[in-house]
Design an enzyme around this catalytic site. Structure first.
Site, PDB file in Angstrom:
ATOM      1  N   LYS A 190     -17.619   4.503  -7.166  1.00 45.41           N
ATOM      2  CA  LYS A 190     -16.424   4.160  -6.521  1.00 45.41           C
ATOM      3  C   LYS A 190     -16.206   2.604  -6.450  1.00 45.41           C
ATOM      4  O   LYS A 190     -16.672   1.882  -5.812  1.00 45.41           O
ATOM      5  CB  LYS A 190     -16.373   4.687  -5.263  1.00 45.41           C
ATOM      6  CG  LYS A 190     -15.209   5.066  -4.230  1.00 45.41           C
ATOM      7  CD  LYS A 190     -14.359   3.881  -3.981  1.00 45.41           C
ATOM      8  CE  LYS A 190     -14.513   2.781  -3.096  1.00 45.41           C
ATOM      9  NZ  LYS A 190     -13.372   1.766  -2.970  1.00 45.41           N
ATOM     10  N   GLU A 264     -26.836  -4.803  -2.293  1.00 46.24           N
ATOM     11  CA  GLU A 264     -26.907  -6.200  -2.570  1.00 46.24           C
ATOM     12  C   GLU A 264     -25.623  -7.020  -1.970  1.00 46.24           C
ATOM     13  O   GLU A 264     -24.477  -6.695  -2.195  1.00 46.24           O
ATOM     14  CB  GLU A 264     -26.814  -6.125  -3.935  1.00 46.24           C
ATOM     15  CG  GLU A 264     -27.159  -7.460  -4.575  1.00 46.24           C
ATOM     16  CD  GLU A 264     -26.067  -8.471  -4.752  1.00 46.24           C
ATOM     17  OE1 GLU A 264     -25.891  -9.371  -3.999  1.00 46.24           O
ATOM     18  OE2 GLU A 264     -25.380  -8.367  -6.033  1.00 46.24           O
ATOM     19  N   CYS A 298     -21.692 -13.527  -5.849  1.00 44.85           N
ATOM     20  CA  CYS A 298     -22.511 -13.655  -4.720  1.00 44.85           C
ATOM     21  C   CYS A 298     -23.572 -14.665  -4.925  1.00 44.85           C
ATOM     22  O   CYS A 298     -24.289 -15.058  -3.893  1.00 44.85           O
ATOM     23  CB  CYS A 298     -22.852 -12.131  -4.600  1.00 44.85           C
ATOM     24  SG  CYS A 298     -23.866 -11.371  -6.067  1.00 44.85           S
ATOM     25  N   GLU A 395     -19.898 -16.765   3.938  1.00 41.64           N
ATOM     26  CA  GLU A 395     -19.519 -16.810   2.488  1.00 41.64           C
ATOM     27  C   GLU A 395     -18.032 -16.898   2.343  1.00 41.64           C
ATOM     28  O   GLU A 395     -17.172 -16.276   3.019  1.00 41.64           O
ATOM     29  CB  GLU A 395     -19.881 -15.419   2.052  1.00 41.64           C
ATOM     30  CG  GLU A 395     -20.049 -15.333   0.631  1.00 41.64           C
ATOM     31  CD  GLU A 395     -20.526 -14.036   0.209  1.00 41.64           C
ATOM     32  OE1 GLU A 395     -20.158 -13.001   0.766  1.00 41.64           O
ATOM     33  OE2 GLU A 395     -21.185 -13.809  -1.101  1.00 41.64           O
TER      34      GLU A 395
HETATM   35  P1  NDP Z   1     -16.416  -5.024   0.948  1.00 48.11           P
HETATM   36  O1  NDP Z   1     -17.565  -5.028   1.064  1.00 48.11           O
HETATM   37  O2  NDP Z   1     -15.277  -4.400   1.781  1.00 48.11           O
HETATM   38  O3  NDP Z   1     -16.097  -4.110  -0.664  1.00 48.11           O
HETATM   39  C1  NDP Z   1     -17.197  -3.765  -1.468  1.00 48.11           C
HETATM   40  C2  NDP Z   1     -16.764  -2.094  -1.872  1.00 48.11           C
HETATM   41  O4  NDP Z   1     -17.260  -1.478  -0.673  1.00 48.11           O
HETATM   42  C3  NDP Z   1     -15.463  -1.947  -2.255  1.00 48.11           C
HETATM   43  O5  NDP Z   1     -15.805  -0.861  -3.116  1.00 48.11           O
HETATM   44  C4  NDP Z   1     -14.987  -1.189  -1.137  1.00 48.11           C
HETATM   45  O6  NDP Z   1     -13.821  -0.458  -1.351  1.00 48.11           O
HETATM   46  C5  NDP Z   1     -16.197  -0.559  -0.472  1.00 48.11           C
HETATM   47  N1  NDP Z   1     -16.001  -0.283   0.955  1.00 48.11           N
HETATM   48  C6  NDP Z   1     -15.332  -0.715   1.815  1.00 48.11           C
HETATM   49  N2  NDP Z   1     -15.521  -0.366   3.207  1.00 48.11           N
HETATM   50  C7  NDP Z   1     -16.135   0.632   2.820  1.00 48.11           C
HETATM   51  C8  NDP Z   1     -17.120   1.685   3.708  1.00 48.11           C
HETATM   52  N3  NDP Z   1     -16.927   1.616   5.104  1.00 48.11           N
HETATM   53  N4  NDP Z   1     -18.020   2.639   3.482  1.00 48.11           N
HETATM   54  C9  NDP Z   1     -18.244   2.360   1.853  1.00 48.11           C
HETATM   55  N5  NDP Z   1     -17.561   1.585   1.035  1.00 48.11           N
HETATM   56  C10 NDP Z   1     -16.626   0.547   1.527  1.00 48.11           C
HETATM   57  O7  NDP Z   1     -15.872  -6.324   0.384  1.00 48.11           O
HETATM   58  P2  NDP Z   1     -14.449  -7.073   0.569  1.00 48.11           P
HETATM   59  O8  NDP Z   1     -13.646  -6.632  -0.832  1.00 48.11           O
HETATM   60  O9  NDP Z   1     -13.746  -6.664   1.801  1.00 48.11           O
HETATM   61  O10 NDP Z   1     -14.681  -8.435   0.541  1.00 48.11           O
HETATM   62  C11 NDP Z   1     -15.014  -9.187   1.372  1.00 48.11           C
HETATM   63  C12 NDP Z   1     -16.285 -10.100   1.444  1.00 48.11           C
HETATM   64  O11 NDP Z   1     -17.362  -9.622   0.766  1.00 48.11           O
HETATM   65  C13 NDP Z   1     -15.539 -11.286   0.302  1.00 48.11           C
HETATM   66  O12 NDP Z   1     -15.004 -12.251   0.545  1.00 48.11           O
HETATM   67  C14 NDP Z   1     -17.123 -11.717  -0.041  1.00 48.11           C
HETATM   68  O13 NDP Z   1     -17.322 -12.821   0.924  1.00 48.11           O
HETATM   69  C15 NDP Z   1     -18.107 -10.493  -0.073  1.00 48.11           C
HETATM   70  N6  NDP Z   1     -18.367  -9.623  -1.369  1.00 48.11           N
HETATM   71  C16 NDP Z   1     -19.587 -10.017  -1.845  1.00 48.11           C
HETATM   72  C17 NDP Z   1     -19.710  -9.222  -2.952  1.00 48.11           C
HETATM   73  C18 NDP Z   1     -21.226  -9.397  -3.565  1.00 48.11           C
HETATM   74  O14 NDP Z   1     -21.164  -9.594  -4.800  1.00 48.11           O
HETATM   75  N7  NDP Z   1     -22.085  -9.281  -3.078  1.00 48.11           N
HETATM   76  C19 NDP Z   1     -18.879  -8.702  -3.934  1.00 48.11           C
HETATM   77  C20 NDP Z   1     -17.468  -8.521  -3.063  1.00 48.11           C
HETATM   78  C21 NDP Z   1     -17.334  -9.420  -1.981  1.00 48.11           C
HETATM   79  P3  NDP Z   1     -12.264  -1.078  -1.265  1.00 48.11           P
HETATM   80  O15 NDP Z   1     -12.529  -2.702  -2.049  1.00 48.11           O
HETATM   81  O16 NDP Z   1     -11.699  -0.058  -1.843  1.00 48.11           O
HETATM   82  O17 NDP Z   1     -12.214  -1.236   0.102  1.00 48.11           O
END
Ligand code: NDP
Length: 491
Positions: A190, A264, A298, A395
């Site tokens: 996903k 992660e 990240c 972050e």
């Molecule tokens: P999320 O953690 O919400 O998104 C990461 C993934 O999880 C996406 O595929 C998202 O889907 C999915 N997701 C969202 N809600 C759920 C849930 N309840 N259960 C299972 N999967 C879910 O990150 P955001 O896109 O909201 O970004 C927010 C912040 O996260 C960023 O500003 C950054 O600080 C951090 N981040 C960290 C990353 C890393 O590499 N560690 C990568 C990306 C973000 P969908 O996008 O479709 O909502």
């Protein structure tokens, strides 16, 4: 633009279930934007719970039938290597697609999202044939004098839910899909709703490579789709990269049925510059660490701690270099700062900068949005911070770094570790004794010396503290997609 990319963008994308594109039952479509222009580049389906159910059912049926796990390991390896070859053959198309969807520089897309991914793919394809157990001598036979032969087997866990983020969608998706498939698991991927395009193309290439129907499924959708996947009773393991908040939500769900998880999560990563480091090297390192992919990494170095003796020179040189970085669209190879992924994320970054200003910090350079379409944030350096400010604790995930002086190494270590996260850290010095003293004291899953953001499939990657649970990469990551079974035979 590559004509194949143009054709892919205009396709009516569905879900990828049981080896083919399927129409979603959920009728909602999600607009996918080009961050360089702010215009809609494509639309994808939004899978609902019934779609997730179909994808998991396909993965479970494939797993239970053993059509993937039951293949000779060398056959799994061959197919996964072919998958890598196809990604290489379609590398330019995938790189352009990633740039159009994520906003990143085409140079990074070519070098990392495609180039480095090929290394990960081949590394894990090769491990499909190297999954082993151990023979075990038994110390306490019952009844005394009885004889036993004991050994362990590594068996695939089952259906893996792989949830990937939007910063390196294809590469991080592959970090999950490849070890899962190498171990013999079946997968439902996903991707983030913001950046689903390269993952859709990957699913097509996987099937073309010979991954059997059901072994690799993909559902596009939003957070609710991800939650439905995590909640599905037939999912045996969740591997997730994303925010700490969503990681915690997944962990809470997983706790109810003791679901296996690898998480992660984010980082608020320090880079420490000791006084002996050459200015040019320090500035180059800070730019590489803090501004790669406009800081949407990240592992990014977002907190820079600099020895007081070199602080003013460092801040001056870094501000000059960062202020001169070329801002532009990712498809232009000359752009050094490319747009961030979405309007929402841009506004969040700007909000962080405003909050820092209100807290008394000084924006040395950048701090605003250039006046142009698309989701740009000027690369930003913030000084006069204290570690308790929100800008030093949360972050930001954008082209924003804070720079603070320290008086001695003890203070540097204390400041660096003063965070609830612990993904990466870097130390910049040529003093070997200091290196060997400081590295073990930094609370981070990866510590680089005189580099930042250097990752490799052979080097475990993951976080201390709230930066996650478990490690990607290496043979130990493969272990996390298997159950360890002890077998004891009376002989
Ligand atoms: P999320 O953690 O919400 O998104 C990461 C993934 O999880 C996406 O595929 C998202 O889907 C999915 N997701 C969202 N809600 C759920 C849930 N309840 N259960 C299972 N999967 C879910 O990150 P955001 O896109 O909201 O970004 C927010 C912040 O996260 C960023 O500003 C950054 O600080 C951090 N981040 C960290 C990353 C890393 O590499 N560690 C990568 C990306 C973000 P969908 O996008 O479709 O909502």
């Amino acid at each position: 633009m590559d004509p194949r990319v143009q054709a892919f963008l205009t396709k009516q994308h569905g879900l990828f279930i049981d080896g083919a594109t399927r129409e979603a039952k959920g009728s909602r479509r999600i607009d996918v934007f080009d961050p360089a222009t702010g215009e809609v580049a494509a639309t994808v389906a939004c899978a609902d719970a019934s779609d997730v159910d179909r994808a998991v059912a396909s993965a479970k049926a494939a797993f239970d039938a053993g059509i993937w796990s039951g293949l000779p390991p060398v056959e799994r390896e061959r197919i996964l290597l072919k998958f890598a070859d196809l990604v290489e053959a379609h590398g330019e198309e995938l790189a352009q697609l990633e740039t159009i969807n994520q906003g990143k520089s085409i140079n990074i897309a070519r070098m990392l999202d495609v180039g480095a991914s090929l290394g990960y793919m081949r590394y894990y394809a090769g491990l499909a044939t190297k999954i082993t157990g151990q023979t075990l001598d038994v110390s306490i036979p019952l009844p005394p004098g009885a004889r036993y032969t004991a050994f362990t087997r590594r068996e695939p866990v089952g259906v893996v839910a792989a949830i990937s983020p939007w910063n390196f969608p294809m590469m991080i998706g592959l970090w999950k899909v490849m070890p899962a498939l190498a171990a013999g698991c079946t997968v439902v991927l996903k991707p983030s709703e913001v950046t689903p395009l390269t993952s859709l193309r990957l699913a097509e290439l996987a099937i073309e490579a010979g991954v059997p129907a059901g072994a690799f499924n993909l559902v596009t959708g939003d957070g609710a789709t991800g939650a439905a996947l995590v909640n599905h009773p037939d999912v045996a393991k969740v591997t997730f990269t994303g925010s700490t908040a969503t990681g915690k939500a997944i962990a809470r769900t997983a706790a109810d049925r003791l679901l296996k998880t690898s998480l992660e999560l984010g980082g608020k990563n320090p880079a420490i510059f000791l006084k002996d480091v050459a200015l040019e090297q320090a500035v180059g390192g800070a730019i590489m660490g803090g501004f790669l992919n406009s800081g949407q990494v990240c592992a990014a170095a977002s907190r820079l701690y600099v020895a007081r003796e070199i602080f003013d020179d460092f801040l001056g040189a870094l501000s000059q270099a960062v202020g001169g970085m070329a801002i532009g669209p990712g498809l232009d190879p000359a752009s050094q700062v490319t747009p961030v992924v979405s309007a929402l994320h841009r506004d969040k970054i700007i909000g962080h900068i405003e909050e820092a200003r209100r807290a008394g910090a000084r924006v040395v350079t950048g701090g605003d949005m250039p006046n142009r379409p698309g989701y740009y944030v000027r690369p930003t350096i913030i000084a006069d911070t204290t570690n308790d400010m929100v800008i030093c604790r949360q972050e930001v995930f954008g082209p924003v770094v804070t720079v603070m002086p320290f008086s001695d190494e003890e203070e540097a270590i204390r400041l660096a570790n003063d965070t609830n996260m612990g993904l990466t850290a870097s130390l910049w010095t040529n003093d070997l004794a200091k290196t060997m003293n400081i590295v073990p004291r930094l609370k981070a899953g990866t510590v680089w010396v005189n580099s930042h953001n250097m990752i490799d499939p052979n080097m475990p990657f993951g976080g201390y503290k709230e930066s996650g649970i478990g490690r990607d990469f290496g043979t130990s990551a493969l272990d996390s997609y298997t159950e360890l079974k002890s077998v004891c035979i009376a002989t």
